[in-house]
Scaffold this active site. Structure first.
Site, short mmCIF file in Angstrom:
data_model
loop_
_atom_site.label_atom_id
_atom_site.label_comp_id
_atom_site.label_asym_id
_atom_site.label_seq_id
_atom_site.Cartn_x
_atom_site.Cartn_y
_atom_site.Cartn_z
N HIS A 356 0.79 -1.25 0.01
CA HIS A 356 0.09 0.06 -0.03
C HIS A 356 0.67 1.34 0.08
O HIS A 356 0.31 2.40 0.15
CB HIS A 356 -0.90 0.03 1.31
CG HIS A 356 -1.82 -1.05 1.21
ND1 HIS A 356 -3.26 -0.94 0.82
CD2 HIS A 356 -1.80 -2.36 1.81
CE1 HIS A 356 -3.77 -2.16 0.97
NE2 HIS A 356 -3.30 -2.75 1.52
N LYS A 534 -8.69 13.42 4.61
CA LYS A 534 -7.71 12.27 4.63
C LYS A 534 -6.63 12.55 5.63
O LYS A 534 -6.64 13.79 6.45
CB LYS A 534 -6.98 12.16 3.38
CG LYS A 534 -6.18 13.65 2.71
CD LYS A 534 -5.85 13.41 1.36
CE LYS A 534 -6.80 13.58 0.38
NZ LYS A 534 -6.82 12.22 -0.35
N ARG A 535 -5.99 11.52 5.97
CA ARG A 535 -4.75 11.60 7.06
C ARG A 535 -3.91 13.00 6.61
O ARG A 535 -3.93 13.30 5.34
CB ARG A 535 -4.01 10.55 7.17
CG ARG A 535 -4.42 9.29 7.79
CD ARG A 535 -4.66 9.99 9.23
NE ARG A 535 -3.67 9.90 10.19
CZ ARG A 535 -3.29 8.97 10.97
NH1 ARG A 535 -3.87 7.73 11.28
NH2 ARG A 535 -2.40 9.13 11.73
N LYS A 540 0.51 14.42 0.84
CA LYS A 540 -1.02 14.65 0.62
C LYS A 540 -1.09 16.15 0.14
O LYS A 540 -2.34 16.49 -0.32
CB LYS A 540 -1.95 14.10 1.54
CG LYS A 540 -1.84 12.64 1.71
CD LYS A 540 -2.86 12.12 2.75
CE LYS A 540 -2.70 10.60 3.09
NZ LYS A 540 -3.36 9.88 2.07
N THR A 642 -8.78 6.13 -1.97
CA THR A 642 -10.14 5.76 -2.05
C THR A 642 -11.13 6.56 -1.71
O THR A 642 -12.25 6.50 -2.33
CB THR A 642 -10.30 4.51 -1.02
OG1 THR A 642 -9.81 4.63 0.28
CG2 THR A 642 -9.55 3.07 -1.49
N LYS A 646 -14.84 7.94 -3.55
CA LYS A 646 -16.07 7.89 -2.79
C LYS A 646 -16.71 9.33 -3.26
O LYS A 646 -17.75 9.62 -3.64
CB LYS A 646 -15.94 7.83 -1.31
CG LYS A 646 -15.56 6.74 -0.74
CD LYS A 646 -14.93 6.54 0.67
CE LYS A 646 -14.36 5.21 0.77
NZ LYS A 646 -13.47 5.50 2.07
C1 F58 Z 1 -3.00 3.62 2.14
N1 F58 Z 1 -2.08 3.53 3.15
C2 F58 Z 1 -2.87 4.37 1.07
N2 F58 Z 1 -1.54 3.34 5.35
O1 F58 Z 1 -1.84 5.75 1.44
C3 F58 Z 1 -3.64 4.83 0.01
O2 F58 Z 1 -3.00 5.39 -1.15
C4 F58 Z 1 -4.51 3.42 -0.48
O3 F58 Z 1 -5.45 3.95 -1.13
C5 F58 Z 1 -4.89 2.79 0.73
O4 F58 Z 1 -3.83 2.61 1.70
C6 F58 Z 1 -5.59 1.50 0.34
O5 F58 Z 1 -4.73 0.76 -0.50
C7 F58 Z 1 -2.65 3.62 4.48
O6 F58 Z 1 -3.65 3.79 4.74
C8 F58 Z 1 -1.77 3.19 6.75
O7 F58 Z 1 -2.64 3.87 7.16
C9 F58 Z 1 -0.70 2.31 7.65
C10 F58 Z 1 -1.14 2.14 8.75
C11 F58 Z 1 0.17 1.37 9.68
C12 F58 Z 1 1.24 2.13 9.49
C13 F58 Z 1 1.64 2.41 8.28
C14 F58 Z 1 0.66 3.23 7.57
#
Ligand code: F58
Length: 797
Positions: A356, A534-535, A540, A642, A646
Site C-alpha cells: 500500500h 484524509k490523513r 498529500k 479511496t 467515494k
Molecule cells: C493507504 N495506506 C494508501 N496506510 O496511502 C492509499 O493510497 C491507499 O488507497 C490505501 O492505503 C488503501 O490501499 C494506508 O492507509 C496506513 O494507514 C498504514 C497504517 C499502519 C502504519 C503505516 C501506514
C-alpha cells in the site's frame, strides 16, 4: 423485497424483538430505558436477523468443503453498523418504524453508536469495504485482526492545535460481537531454540492468550455472511494470588496488565519508530493466532497439509502480518514434521501480499537484534528462506540486510502474488521498491485497483442521490455498479440535471446543519464546497491547499468586486501524534481559518472550515455534500486513494494530479470532467535532481512568494514570526513533495474550477458524469479480481 433467511422483517416483529431485548438483554423496562438501552436493543434485534444467514453460510462452506479466504489485517476501519446492517437486510424502513412506534427518535438512536475506528485511514477502510464485498459476493471469508481496546485517538483542537485523547468504543458493550471464550490460543515470545536429534524446538520465555471475538458481516440482501474474527490479548494467569496475599496489590495485577497491553491500542503512528517491540508483538500476536485458527479448521476437515492451498488463501494486508509466512513454515516443519523447503513452497502457494505504500519510512524493518530476541525461531526460518531465495534466483536482494529484517522483502519472497493498489502504483512497485525482486520473480507483481463498497458509500450515505438514480435507471446498481453508466444517457436531460442539483443541494444543507449543530459553524450553502479529507501528510499536500487559499484571499481583497465564485474550503483529517510538521500544517489551517473567516471583505466569498475528529461517520456526511474533491498528492506518492473514489462517485469532480487511482478515475469519468494539474511521477523524480528547485520555483511565483512572506511576517499567527518556520524552512530548503513546483498550476486549475462552477447546469452535468463513470470502482470488482488472479476461489451460490 424480503431479505432471505429473515424470520421476521415487519416493523411489528422488530418492535417486539427490540422490547424483548430491552427487557431480557438490557434488563430495563421501556419507562426507564436510556438512549443507550434503545440503541443496544435495536442492534441486538438486528443482530438476531444476521445470525440465520451467518449459520447458513458457515454450514454451506463446511458441507461444500469450499476454499476460504483469510484476510489478515492490523486494521479494520468499520464505522457504525446499524445502518449498514439495516440496508443490507432491507430493514431500513421497518427499523425506523419500530423505533418510532416505541416513541424514540430513530436518527438519535443511530447516532448513539460509537464509530468503530480500528484503523488509521485508507488501508483499514479498504479492509472493511472488502469484508462487505466478500459477503455480498458469497465468497467464504474470515477477516482476522486485533480487538483494540482503544481505536484511533480522538482529535481535538486547542488554539488550533491537535490534541489527542484516547478513544473508548469498548467502554460500552459492543453490540455486534460474540465472545468466543472457547476459541483461544497460546502465543509465545522470546526464549531460545534448541536442536536435538535433528529436531528443532523453540523454548519460549513468555506466553499470552489470544481470545476470539466474532462479528458477523452480512452482505447485500442478507444472502451471505462471513466472520470478522478479532483477537484480544489475555494473560494465561489472570491474577498473581501470591503477590496479592503478600499485600502487593499492584504487582498482583502485573501479568494481566502486561498481556493486555498487546491489544490495548491501535498504533496511530505511520511515521515514527516508537514502541517497536510492542508493535512487533502485536503483529505476531494476531498473525500467529489467525494461522493457528486456519490450520485447526483445515485439519478438522481431514485434509492433507500438502493440499493446503486448495483450501486456504491468506491475504496479507500490507507487511504487518508478513510474519504469517515464517509462522506457517514453522508449524508445518517443527510441529508437523514437513521438510523446511516443502513447507516454504506450501506456505507460498497460500500467501498473497498487498503493498500500500512506496514511502520508504512506511516499509517495515525490524532491527535484527530485537527480532531475534522476540521471535528466535522465526529469525532462523527467515535466514533459511533467504538462503533458498538467493540460491534459487541468483538475486542479491536480502531479507536480512544491514542489521534489519525487511518485512517487505520477506512478504514478497513468501507470496505467490504481490499486488499494488492502482495501475500507476503497481507499475512503480515493479520499477522502484521491488525492482530487483521483480526481475527475480517476473510474473509475481500484479495490479488490483482499489474499490469502495457502493452499499455504504452511495446507497447508505446518500439517500437523495440513491433515490434519483433509482428513479432514473432503476435498481440493480447496488451490486452491479457498472450500471451507473446508464446515467450517461440522461446527461443532456435538463430535468435530470435539475434533480441532480437538488440532491446535491439537500446534502449540502444537511452538512451545513450538522456543522451548525455540532461545531457551531455557519456556512454559505450557495458556495462551492471544496473538500480535502484524509490523513494529514506532507505528500498529500494539505499545505498546498491552504497556501492556495491564502493566495485566493489576497486576490479577492485586491479586487473585492471581481467576479469570484464563493467557496467553502473544508478540511478533515488527523495527524500522527509524533509527526510534528503535519501538526504544524493543522495549526496553520486553523490559524488561516480564523483570519479569513473574520475578514468582512471576503467573508461571503471564502470560508475555511476544519471540523475536528474526522472519522468514517463524518465522511458519510461530508462526501455526499462535496462539490469539489481535492486529490493533490505529489505524483508517485499516493498508492491509490479511496476517498477520491467515494467523492467522485457521489458527484464531486476531482482537482488532482496524475497520482494513484486518480489516473484511472480520470480515464473513467472523462478528462473533461476532471481538473488536472501538476508534475507527473516521472517529472517529479526528474525535478528532484535539480538542485535548488524549490527556491527557484518560489522566486518565479510572485503569488506564492507573497503568501509565504505573509506567513513569515505572522499575518496568521498574531504577529508571531516563528510559529511556522518549520513549514517555511522545509518549503524553501527542501520541498521534497514539490509544493512550490506545482503551486502555480494548482492555482490556475482552481480558477478553471471557479469558471466551470459558475455555470450551474454545466457543473451538474460534470458532477453527474462523475457518478455515471465511477461504476468500475466498486470493491466488488476489486474482490473479483483478487478471487480470480490471486485466491483461485469462487462465489458459493
Ligand atoms: C493507504 N495506506 C494508501 N496506510 O496511502 C492509499 O493510497 C491507499 O488507497 C490505501 O492505503 C488503501 O490501499 C494506508 O492507509 C496506513 O494507514 C498504514 C497504517 C499502519 C502504519 C503505516 C501506514
Amino acid at each position: 423485497m424480503r431479505a432471505q433467511n429473515n424470520p421476521a422483517t415487519s416493523a411489528q416483529d422488530l418492535q417486539a424483538d427490540i422490547l424483548k431485548h430491552l427487557n431480557t438483554s438490557l434488563g430495563k423496562d421501556a419507562r426507564h430505558a436510556t438512549l443507550y438501552d434503545w440503541r443496544m436493543s435495536l442492534s441486538l434485534a438486528l443482530r438476531d436477523r444476521v445470525v440465520g444467514p451467518w449459520f447458513d453460510s458457515t454450514r454451506k462452506t463446511y458441507e461444500g468443503k469450499h476454499k476460504r479466504v483469510y484476510y489478515l489485517s492490523m486494521e479494520f476501519l468499520i464505522g457504525r453498523l446499524i445502518e449498514d446492517v439495516t440496508i443490507n437486510l432491507n430493514l431500513e424502513e421497518p427499523a425506523r418504524e419500530a423505533i418510532a412506534a416505541l416513541g424514540q427518535d430513530y436518527d438519535q438512536v443511530v447516532k448513539d453508536e460509537p464509530d468503530a475506528a480500528l484503523g488509521n485511514g485508507g488501508l483499514g477502510r479498504l479492509a472493511a469495504c472488502f469484508m462487505d464485498s466478500l459477503s455480498t459476493l458469497a465468497i467464504p471469508a474470515y477477516g482476522y485482526g486485533i480487538r483494540y481496546e482503544h481505536g484511533l485517538f480522538e482529535q481535538h483542537f486547542e488554539n488550533g492545535q491537535q490534541i489527542e485523547t484516547p478513544e473508548g468504543w469498548l467502554t460500552q458493550r459492543h453490540a455486534w460481537e460474540f465472545e468466543r471464550p472457547e476459541v483461544s490460543y497460546h502465543i509465545h515470545f522470546g526464549g531460545h531454540v534448541s536442536e536435538t536429534d535433528g529436531k528443532t524446538v523453540w523454548h519460549p520465555a513468555e506466553t499470552i492468550v489470544a481470545s476470539a471475538y466474532d462479528t458477523p458481516t452480512v452482505g447485500w440482501q442478507g444472502k451471505w455472511a462471513n466472520t470478522l474474527r478479532l483477537w484480544a490479548a489475555k494473560p494465561i494467569k489472570l491474577f498473581d494470588l501470591e503477590a496479592f496475599n503478600r499485600g502487593d496489590y499492584v504487582g498482583a495485577n502485573a501479568p494481566e496488565r502486561l498481556a493486555r497491553t498487546i491489544s490495548r491500542v491501535l498504533y496511530p503512528d505511520d511515521t515514527t519508530e516508537v514502541g517497536k517491540e510492542l508493535r512487533l508483538k502485536q503483529e505476531y500476536f494476531f498473525t500467529a493466532a489467525s494461522i493457528k485458527d486456519v490450520l485447526r479448521r483445515f485439519l478438522s476437515e481431514g485434509h492433507d497439509l500438502k493440499q493446503l492451498h486448495d483450501h486456504v488463501a491468506i491475504q496479507l494486508n500490507d507487511t504487518h502480518p508478513a510474519i504469517a509466512g515464517p509462522e506457517l513454515v514453522r508449524i508445518l516443519a517443527d510441529e508437523h514434521g514437513l521438510d523446511l523447503d516443502e513447507a516454504i513452497e506450501i506456505a507460498r502457494n497460500c500467501l498473497g501480499y498487498t503493498n500500500h505504500t512506496l514511502l520508504p519510512e512506511a516499509l517495515e524493518r525490524w532491527p535484527e537484534g530485537l527480532f531475534a530476541r522476540v521471535l528466535p525461531r522465526h529469525f532462523h526460518i527467515i535466514a533459511h528462506i533467504q538462503d533458498r531465495h538467493l540460491a534459487a534466483t541468483g538475486s542479491d536482494v536480502r531479507i536480512i540486510d544491514h542489521g534489519n529484517v525487511n518485512m517487505g522483502e520477506l512478504a514478497f519472497v513468501m507470496a505467490h502474488r504481490v499486488n499494488g493498489v492502482s495501475a500507476l502504483h503497481s507499475d512503480l512497485v515493479k520499477t522502484t521498491v521491488f525492482a530487483d525482486l521483480n526481475k527475480a520473480y517476473p510474473n509475481r507483481i500484479i495490479n488490483q485497483t482499489n474499490g469502495v463498497t457502493p452499499r455504504r458509500w452511495l446507497y447508505s450515505c446518500n439517500p437523495a442521490l440513491r433515490g434519483l438514480i433509482n428513479d432514473t435507471i432503476g435498481t440493480g446498481w447496488q451490486t452491479d455498479l457498472g450500471k451507473l453508466s446508464d446515467l450517461n444517457a440522461h446527461l443532456g436531460d435538463a430535468a435530470f440535471l435539475e434533480a441532480y442539483r437538488h440532491a446535491k443541494s439537500d446534502n449540502k444543507d444537511r452538512l451545513a446543519q450538522w456543522l451548525k449543530a455540532k461545531h457551531d459553524v455557519t456556512i454559505n450553502t450557495q458556495a462551492m464546497f471544496d473538500i480535502q479529507i484524509k490523513r494529514i501528510h506532507e505528500y498529500k499536500r494539505q499545505h498546498m491547499n491552504i497556501l492556495e487559499t491564502i493566495a485566493l484571499w489576497n486576490d479577492i481583497r485586491d479586487n473585492p468586486n471581481g467576479n469570484w465564485t464563493p467557496r467553502v474550503k473544508i478540511f478533515g483529517g488527523k495527524a500522527a501524534p509524533g509527526y510534528m510538521l503535519a501538526k504544524s500544517i493543522i495549526r496553520l489551517i486553523n490559524d488561516v481559518a480564523t483570519t479569513i473567516n473574520n475578514d468582512p471583505v471576503t467573508r461571503d466569498l471564502l470560508q475555511v472550515v476544519y471540523p475536528e475528529n474526522y472519522n468514517v461517520t463524518m465522511a458519510e456526511i461530508l462526501i455526499p455534500a462535496s462539490d469539489l474533491s481535492e486529490q493533490i498528492s505529489t505524483a508517485g506518492k499516493e498508492a491509490s486513494g479511496t476517498g477520491n473514489m467515494k467523492l467522485s462517485l457521489n458527484g464531486s469532480p476531482t482537482i488532482g494530479t496524475l497520482d494513484g487511482a486518480n489516473v484511472e478515475i480520470r480515464e473513467h469519468v472523462g478528462a473533461e470532467n476532471f481538473f488536472l494539474f501538476g508534475l507527473t511521477a516521472d517529472q517529479a523524480e526528474a525535478t528532484r535532481n535539480h538542485h535548488g528547485y524549490a527556491r527557484r520555483a518560489i522566486e518565479a511565483s510572485p503569488r506564492l512568494s507573497r503568501v509565504l512572506g505573509q506567513i513569515a511576517e505572522g499575518v496568521f499567527s498574531g504577529g508571531d514570526r516563528h510559529r511556522y518556520s518549520d513549514i517555511l524552512h522545509n518549503l524553501y530548503e527542501h520541498d521534497y513533495f514539490l509544493v512550490t513546483c506545482d503551486f502555480d498550476e494548482y492555482y490556475d486549475a482552481q480558477r478553471q474550477v471557479d469558471a466551470a462552477y459558475a455555470d450551474p447546469t454545466g457543473w451538474a452535468r460534470m458532477a453527474a458524469a462523475n457518478t455515471a463513470g465511477m461504476g468500475w470502482f466498486s470493491s466488488d470488482r476489486t474482490i473479483r479480481g483478487y478471487a480470480d488472479d490471486i485466491w483461485s476461489i469462487k462465489s458459493v451460490w
